[in-house]
Write a protein that holds these residues in place. Structure first.
Motif, PDB file in Angstrom:
ATOM      1  N   ARG A 199       0.833  -1.223   0.000  1.00  0.00           N
ATOM      2  CA  ARG A 199       0.000   0.000   0.000  1.00  0.00           C
ATOM      3  C   ARG A 199       0.855   1.256   0.000  1.00  0.00           C
ATOM      4  O   ARG A 199       0.563   2.229  -0.692  1.00  0.00           O
ATOM      5  CB  ARG A 199      -0.876   0.047   1.250  1.00  0.00           C
ATOM      6  CG  ARG A 199      -2.097  -0.794   1.184  1.00  0.00           C
ATOM      7  CD  ARG A 199      -3.374   0.016   1.445  1.00  0.00           C
ATOM      8  NE  ARG A 199      -4.456  -0.952   1.635  1.00  0.00           N
ATOM      9  CZ  ARG A 199      -5.613  -0.930   1.017  1.00  0.00           C
ATOM     10  NH1 ARG A 199      -5.902   0.040   0.191  1.00  0.00           N
ATOM     11  NH2 ARG A 199      -6.507  -1.854   1.237  1.00  0.00           N
ATOM     12  N   GLU A 230       1.103   4.321  -2.566  1.00  0.00           N
ATOM     13  CA  GLU A 230       0.785   5.687  -2.152  1.00  0.00           C
ATOM     14  C   GLU A 230       1.900   6.661  -2.534  1.00  0.00           C
ATOM     15  O   GLU A 230       1.637   7.774  -2.993  1.00  0.00           O
ATOM     16  CB  GLU A 230       0.553   5.713  -0.636  1.00  0.00           C
ATOM     17  CG  GLU A 230       0.116   7.065  -0.160  1.00  0.00           C
ATOM     18  CD  GLU A 230      -0.644   7.011   1.155  1.00  0.00           C
ATOM     19  OE1 GLU A 230      -1.194   5.945   1.486  1.00  0.00           O
ATOM     20  OE2 GLU A 230      -0.659   8.048   1.838  1.00  0.00           O
ATOM     21  N   LYS A 279       1.307   9.823  -5.129  1.00  0.00           N
ATOM     22  CA  LYS A 279       1.556  11.216  -4.780  1.00  0.00           C
ATOM     23  C   LYS A 279       2.717  11.798  -5.561  1.00  0.00           C
ATOM     24  O   LYS A 279       3.066  12.966  -5.389  1.00  0.00           O
ATOM     25  CB  LYS A 279       1.837  11.332  -3.274  1.00  0.00           C
ATOM     26  CG  LYS A 279       0.600  11.033  -2.426  1.00  0.00           C
ATOM     27  CD  LYS A 279       0.861  11.312  -0.959  1.00  0.00           C
ATOM     28  CE  LYS A 279      -0.442  11.251  -0.174  1.00  0.00           C
ATOM     29  NZ  LYS A 279      -0.232  11.015   1.258  1.00  0.00           N
ATOM     30  N   TYR A 300       5.987  10.950  -5.355  1.00  0.00           N
ATOM     31  CA  TYR A 300       7.282  11.028  -4.681  1.00  0.00           C
ATOM     32  C   TYR A 300       8.141   9.836  -5.069  1.00  0.00           C
ATOM     33  O   TYR A 300       7.640   8.829  -5.566  1.00  0.00           O
ATOM     34  CB  TYR A 300       7.100  11.023  -3.158  1.00  0.00           C
ATOM     35  CG  TYR A 300       6.309  12.198  -2.615  1.00  0.00           C
ATOM     36  CD1 TYR A 300       6.823  13.491  -2.695  1.00  0.00           C
ATOM     37  CD2 TYR A 300       5.074  12.004  -2.011  1.00  0.00           C
ATOM     38  CE1 TYR A 300       6.107  14.568  -2.188  1.00  0.00           C
ATOM     39  CE2 TYR A 300       4.354  13.071  -1.507  1.00  0.00           C
ATOM     40  CZ  TYR A 300       4.873  14.357  -1.589  1.00  0.00           C
ATOM     41  OH  TYR A 300       4.165  15.406  -1.089  1.00  0.00           O
ATOM     42  N   GLY A 344       5.165  -1.081   8.559  1.00  0.00           N
ATOM     43  CA  GLY A 344       3.733  -0.855   8.702  1.00  0.00           C
ATOM     44  C   GLY A 344       3.131  -2.018   9.436  1.00  0.00           C
ATOM     45  O   GLY A 344       2.305  -2.757   8.901  1.00  0.00           O
ATOM     46  N   VAL A 390       4.092   1.674  12.200  1.00  0.00           N
ATOM     47  CA  VAL A 390       3.454   2.890  11.688  1.00  0.00           C
ATOM     48  C   VAL A 390       2.344   2.485  10.724  1.00  0.00           C
ATOM     49  O   VAL A 390       2.313   1.350  10.266  1.00  0.00           O
ATOM     50  CB  VAL A 390       4.478   3.782  10.942  1.00  0.00           C
ATOM     51  CG1 VAL A 390       5.570   4.263  11.871  1.00  0.00           C
ATOM     52  CG2 VAL A 390       5.091   3.034   9.759  1.00  0.00           C
ATOM     53  N   GLY A 391       1.475   3.413  10.420  1.00  0.00           N
ATOM     54  CA  GLY A 391       0.444   3.173   9.407  1.00  0.00           C
ATOM     55  C   GLY A 391       1.006   3.414   8.017  1.00  0.00           C
ATOM     56  O   GLY A 391       2.160   3.826   7.862  1.00  0.00           O
ATOM     57  N   SER A 392       0.188   3.183   6.983  1.00  0.00           N
ATOM     58  CA  SER A 392       0.766   3.283   5.641  1.00  0.00           C
ATOM     59  C   SER A 392       1.069   4.712   5.220  1.00  0.00           C
ATOM     60  O   SER A 392       1.985   4.924   4.427  1.00  0.00           O
ATOM     61  CB  SER A 392      -0.065   2.555   4.582  1.00  0.00           C
ATOM     62  OG  SER A 392      -1.334   2.232   5.023  1.00  0.00           O
ATOM     63  N   THR A 393       0.352   5.703   5.762  1.00  0.00           N
ATOM     64  CA  THR A 393       0.688   7.084   5.391  1.00  0.00           C
ATOM     65  C   THR A 393       2.055   7.477   5.958  1.00  0.00           C
ATOM     66  O   THR A 393       2.887   8.069   5.277  1.00  0.00           O
ATOM     67  CB  THR A 393      -0.396   8.060   5.886  1.00  0.00           C
ATOM     68  OG1 THR A 393      -1.643   7.669   5.326  1.00  0.00           O
ATOM     69  CG2 THR A 393      -0.087   9.486   5.466  1.00  0.00           C
ATOM     70  N   GLU A 394       2.284   7.100   7.227  1.00  0.00           N
ATOM     71  CA  GLU A 394       3.603   7.372   7.817  1.00  0.00           C
ATOM     72  C   GLU A 394       4.698   6.592   7.098  1.00  0.00           C
ATOM     73  O   GLU A 394       5.820   7.074   6.928  1.00  0.00           O
ATOM     74  CB  GLU A 394       3.599   7.047   9.316  1.00  0.00           C
ATOM     75  CG  GLU A 394       2.946   8.141  10.148  1.00  0.00           C
ATOM     76  CD  GLU A 394       3.063   7.884  11.651  1.00  0.00           C
ATOM     77  OE1 GLU A 394       3.536   8.783  12.358  1.00  0.00           O
ATOM     78  OE2 GLU A 394       2.684   6.791  12.100  1.00  0.00           O
ATOM     79  N   ALA A 398       4.693   5.768   3.969  1.00  0.00           N
ATOM     80  CA  ALA A 398       4.952   6.476   2.712  1.00  0.00           C
ATOM     81  C   ALA A 398       5.821   7.711   2.984  1.00  0.00           C
ATOM     82  O   ALA A 398       6.748   8.023   2.224  1.00  0.00           O
ATOM     83  CB  ALA A 398       3.632   6.884   2.055  1.00  0.00           C
ATOM     84  N   HIS A 399       5.550   8.392   4.091  1.00  0.00           N
ATOM     85  CA  HIS A 399       6.341   9.562   4.479  1.00  0.00           C
ATOM     86  C   HIS A 399       7.810   9.173   4.658  1.00  0.00           C
ATOM     87  O   HIS A 399       8.722   9.850   4.178  1.00  0.00           O
ATOM     88  CB  HIS A 399       5.771  10.136   5.778  1.00  0.00           C
ATOM     89  CG  HIS A 399       6.434  11.381   6.254  1.00  0.00           C
ATOM     90  ND1 HIS A 399       7.661  11.372   6.883  1.00  0.00           N
ATOM     91  CD2 HIS A 399       6.049  12.681   6.213  1.00  0.00           C
ATOM     92  CE1 HIS A 399       7.991  12.617   7.194  1.00  0.00           C
ATOM     93  NE2 HIS A 399       7.034  13.427   6.795  1.00  0.00           N
ATOM     94  N   ALA A 451       9.526   8.362   1.373  1.00  0.00           N
ATOM     95  CA  ALA A 451       9.812   9.547   0.558  1.00  0.00           C
ATOM     96  C   ALA A 451      10.899  10.428   1.174  1.00  0.00           C
ATOM     97  O   ALA A 451      11.621  11.106   0.454  1.00  0.00           O
ATOM     98  CB  ALA A 451       8.533  10.358   0.352  1.00  0.00           C
ATOM     99  N   THR A 452      11.025  10.429   2.497  1.00  0.00           N
ATOM    100  CA  THR A 452      11.918  11.405   3.144  1.00  0.00           C
ATOM    101  C   THR A 452      12.991  10.784   4.030  1.00  0.00           C
ATOM    102  O   THR A 452      13.858  11.486   4.533  1.00  0.00           O
ATOM    103  CB  THR A 452      11.103  12.360   4.041  1.00  0.00           C
ATOM    104  OG1 THR A 452      10.617  11.607   5.171  1.00  0.00           O
ATOM    105  CG2 THR A 452       9.924  12.982   3.304  1.00  0.00           C
ATOM    106  N   GLN A 453      12.912   9.463   4.282  1.00  0.00           N
ATOM    107  CA  GLN A 453      13.810   8.757   5.211  1.00  0.00           C
ATOM    108  C   GLN A 453      13.680   9.287   6.642  1.00  0.00           C
ATOM    109  O   GLN A 453      14.553   9.089   7.483  1.00  0.00           O
ATOM    110  CB  GLN A 453      15.270   8.863   4.726  1.00  0.00           C
ATOM    111  CG  GLN A 453      16.160   7.680   5.122  1.00  0.00           C
ATOM    112  CD  GLN A 453      15.663   6.353   4.597  1.00  0.00           C
ATOM    113  OE1 GLN A 453      15.292   6.239   3.440  1.00  0.00           O
ATOM    114  NE2 GLN A 453      15.617   5.352   5.451  1.00  0.00           N
TER     115      GLN A 453
END
Ligand code: SF4
Lengths: 466, 208
Positions: free
Chosen positions: A39, A43, A47, A49, A127, A144-148, A150-151, A154-156
């Protein structure tokens, strides 16, 4: 200022302040599995990234894959798209993937320590809430959840508030027959399933120090069942010795430098904890859960509590609902309760030492005729090592099903499930309503208790002959 | 991310402690269910009987609470699995805010990433709000005002709550975290360059 291990781990990853109360925290390892990992990759792509540093990302399918002998990603059809996404994302981004049937594949929290992907002092996310397992090596590891997720891809980094520091000391020594699983269940029973909310738990004390690495992973695995996203144990020689030479552990001069740094990963003697708890290890008997929260736990020979004795109205209601769901009456012990299923597996208790412990009890005996008993090794490597020692033969000749590595009956997301109403003694970590299948009744226990109970066909107190 | 400023509506009382994410959304629904459709399966073990019909006794099946934007819950709400689908499932049945004496850390993090506001109030306050709701389920309304950081009960009583100001800003503006962090890319790169010297063993070679 005296510092806790949490202070040290946090400080070592703090990149910058992230606004009121939060920090930008560097993430050293990201683990992807076929549900949340697939997921998150989707994501990130959606987005627009990229993946910041694919060399620090690892992937393996474990959740929605069949564990039937000879399985492929297609065996459980609904899980196949997740595995395909994971494979595709790994290839596209240059992420290391440990695929089905390959050395290294396994339940993510089993394979990451085993390959040295997890190391002391690293910040590790997945996740998956049981990422805290890997704190057993002295890592800052959390789900973490999938949004975190993905964060972080993208940003390490992640934007996080520092948790409060909790210490749970297990003083003295465990009695014979008590395992790390019993200890952590007893702690959850004593302090509550929400006790660690907002905290990182440092497990400490003489009994913890004496645990071998795999048992430390078991202990930290259930930190999240006590409400804490993070749990860890200060790393020591036991850990360094266990990690030396593993696939992704440093070598040569880099190893020496790392060990020198890891030696400072401990709480100062005079460090202050926000919450400091202690339990006497010598009083902990083999534990089995009776209800539908990990805090619904008692020593195997103790009576199931009555809702009338619950400490508050909310718990009274929850206990009554749990007893009804589980089909149990208060006042009787769990010992002797007939069971239908036994599951030895999961990221809690499916490492080689767990399988050895269970096999030693099973050897030369036969599973009770009315019991379906499964062993699902935690990883491909565990499976191969166990087979090299002949453990698979011990289990199979006793009547256990010996399967491929994955999460399987821990979460029933792969088409394998305990049937409705069936009672399962399980070495996993969650006894929630429907966790092992719709209407399935779960009792959590150690591998030793599970193995003995499979033979007896009822819940056994392993301190007694059965 | 959906903005959150102020929500008024019925509040469904579901006060059991330790409501876990497995009960909110079953693991098997994580496979192949699009985010937007998770709501169909929210609390399915409680919402539906074994024959697939709705259980009229479950609070979210009672008419005033069917699409209640607020959930009043017991301590340790959202414990267990980190599955973000638990938040999507709640959002899918119209929940915008969960008010509880405590909320699991991972759930709270996921909720905030999706414009669902977790509000922590003392247990007596949550029970008091639930009692007021139960006394007049068809008309009682609760307002959650993020700007003012208050919960206003059906009796007009105002209960302030705390929230990280940064999180509050993000929710009010509907801002996502990745954008914020990428603004700090320079600081991250500098930290990483330094860390490669400090902890060389962390930095693995890329796959070739
Ligand atoms: S074995 Fe169970 S608890 Fe562990 S990662 Fe898999 S599903 Fe989660």
């Amino acid at each position: 200022m005296p510092a806790t291990l949490l202070d040290r781990l946090w400080e070592a990853h703090r990149v910058a302040p992230a606004g009121a109360g939060r920090d930008v925290i560097h993430i050293d390892r990201i683990l992807l599995h076929d549900l949340s990992g697939a997921r998150a990759l989707a994501e990130v792509a959606e987005k627009g990234y990229g993946v910041a540093n694919p060399a620090l990302v690892f992937a393996t399918p474990d959740h929605a894959v069949s564990t039937a002998p000879g399985r492929t990603a297609e065996t459980f059809r609904p899980g196949a798209p997740g595995v395909a996404l994971l494979r595709e994302g790994a290839r596209r981004h240059g992420i290391r993937l440990f695929d089905l049937g390959e050395d290294g594949q396994g339940i993510v929290h089993v394979m990451a320590p085993e390959l040295g992907i997890a190391l002391p002092g690293l910040s590790i996310i997945c996740g998956d809430s049981h990422t805290c397992t890997q704190g057993g090596l002295g890592a800052l590891a959390f789900g973490v959840g999938s949004t975190e997720l993905a964060h972080a891809l993208a940003t390490q980094t992640l934007r996080l508030a520092k948790p409060r520091a909790m210490r749970v000391r297990l003083d003295g020594r465990f009695p014979k027959g008590t395992t790390a699983k019993d200890a952590v269940l007893a702690a959850i029973g004593r302090f509550g399933a929400g006790a660690g909310a907002g905290c990182a738990i440092e497990w400490a004390g003489e009994a913890v120090r004496a645990l071998p690495v795999e048992a430390r992973l078991t202990l930290c695995n259930l930190s999240v069942e006590m409400g804490a996203r993070i749990g860890f144990i200060a790393p020591d020689e036991t850990v360094f010795e266990w990690l030396a030479g593993r696939d992704f552990a440093p070598r040569g001069a880099a190893w020496d430098a790392a060990v020198a740094a890891w030696r400072s990963l401990r709480s100062d003697d005079d460090a202050c904890f926000d919450i400091d708890l202690a339990m006497e290890a010598s009083g902990i008997a083999p534990q089995v859960t009776w209800g539908t929260s990990p805090e619904h736990v008692i020593a195997v020979d103790q009576p199931i509590p009555s809702p009338d004795s619950a400490p508050d109205a909310g718990r009274r209601e929850a206990w009554a609902a749990a007893l009804a769901y589980q089909g149990l009456q208060p006042g009787r012990p769990l010992e002797g309760l007939p069971i239908d299923w036994v599951f030895i597996g999961s990221c809690t208790n499916a490492r080689l030492s767990d399988l050895r412990e269970a096999a030693a009890i099973v050897a030369g005996r036969t599973v009770a005729p009315h019991v379906s008993a499964w062993v699902v090794p935690g990883s491909e490597r565990v499976k191969r090592a166990a087979e090299a020692e002949g453990l698979d033969r011990v289990f199979r000749s006793a009547g256990f099903s010996w399967r491929e590595p994955g999460c399987s009956l821990c979460v029933a997301a792969n088409g394998e499930a305990v049937p409705p109403g069936a009672r399962c003694l399980s070495t996993s970590n969650r006894n929630f309503v429907g966790r092992q299948g719709r209407g399935a009744r779960t009792h959590l226990a150690s591998p030793a208790t599970a193995a003995a109970s499979a033979i007896a066909g009822r819940i056994v107190d392993i301190r007694k002959p059965f | 991310m959906q903005r959150f400023d102020r929500v008024t509506g019925p509040a469904a009382p579901l006060l059991r402690p330790n409501i876990d994410t497995d009960v909110i959304i079953r693991a098997e629904r994580l496979v192949g269910t699009p985010k937007e459709e998770m709501g169909r399966y929210a609390f399915e073990a409680w919402r539906y009987r074994s024959d697939g019909t709705e259980d009229p006794g479950f609070v979210l099946n009672r008419p005033p609470f069917r699409s209640a934007p607020i959930l009043l819950a017991g301590p340790n709400f959202g414990c267990g699995s980190s599955r973000e689908a638990a938040v999507w499932a709640l959002a899918g049945i119209g929940v915008r805010c969960v008010i509880a004496p405590s909320v699991s850390d991972i759930f709270a993090g996921n909720a905030l990433q999706n414009g669902l506001l977790p509000v922590v109030l003392p247990e007596e306050t949550v029970r008091g709000l639930a009692a007021l709701i139960e006394a007049d389920p068809d008309r009682a309304r609760i307002t959650v005002d993020l700007e003012a950081q208050t919960v206003i009960g059906p009796d007009g009583a105002v209960h302030p709550f705390a929230i990280d100001p940064d999180r509050r800003e993000a929710l009010l503006a509907g801002l996502d975290d990745i954008g914020l962090t990428l603004r700090q890319a320079g600081a991250i790169a500098a930290w990483q360059a330094e860390d490669r010297r400090r902890r060389p063993w962390v930095w693995l070679e890329a796959l070739t």
